[in-house]
Motif scaffolding. Structure first.
Motif, short mmCIF file in Angstrom:
data_model
loop_
_atom_site.label_atom_id
_atom_site.label_comp_id
_atom_site.label_asym_id
_atom_site.label_seq_id
_atom_site.Cartn_x
_atom_site.Cartn_y
_atom_site.Cartn_z
N VAL A 85 0.84 -1.20 0.00
CA VAL A 85 0.00 0.00 0.00
C VAL A 85 0.87 1.25 0.00
O VAL A 85 0.62 2.20 -0.74
CB VAL A 85 -0.97 -0.01 1.21
N GLN A 86 1.91 1.24 0.81
CA GLN A 86 2.82 2.39 0.87
C GLN A 86 3.49 2.62 -0.47
O GLN A 86 3.67 3.75 -0.91
CB GLN A 86 3.86 2.18 1.97
N ASN A 89 1.28 4.26 -3.01
CA ASN A 89 1.03 5.67 -2.74
C ASN A 89 2.25 6.54 -3.04
O ASN A 89 2.17 7.76 -2.98
CB ASN A 89 0.60 5.87 -1.29
#
Length: 90
Positions: A85-86, A89
């Protein structure tokens, strides 16, 4: 996709951090000692001269994988998901 994820884990150093975490958790929960005892039992049963490293690996690997606590598997999976997820982003 799997190759790309693995590459990103390596590039960022996250793979090493995850391996260290896994090693620590397995020691904490007694998994390492359990696998070591099983190895000794196999060698004792078959005899030290009758067991090869490959025999030992083939005998112990399935049980070793099964003995990894679900909590450790879940923690590692969550860390990987968070990492992905990081990265998405960034």
């Amino acid at each position: 996709m799997k190759t790309a994820i693995n590459q990103k884990l390596i590039e960022t150093g996250e793979k090493e951090r995850l391996k260290d975490l896994l090693r620590t958790r397995l020691i904490e929960c007694g998994w390492r000692d359990q696998v070591k005892m099983h190895c000794r039992e196999v060698v004792k049963q078959r005899g030290v001269d009758a067991v090869t490293v490959d025999d030992l690996i083939n005998e112990v690997t399935p049980k070793g994988r099964a003995w990894v606590p679900d909590s450790v598997k879940k923690e590692l999976l969550q860390k990987i998901k968070t990492f992905l997820v990081q990265q998405a982003n960034v």
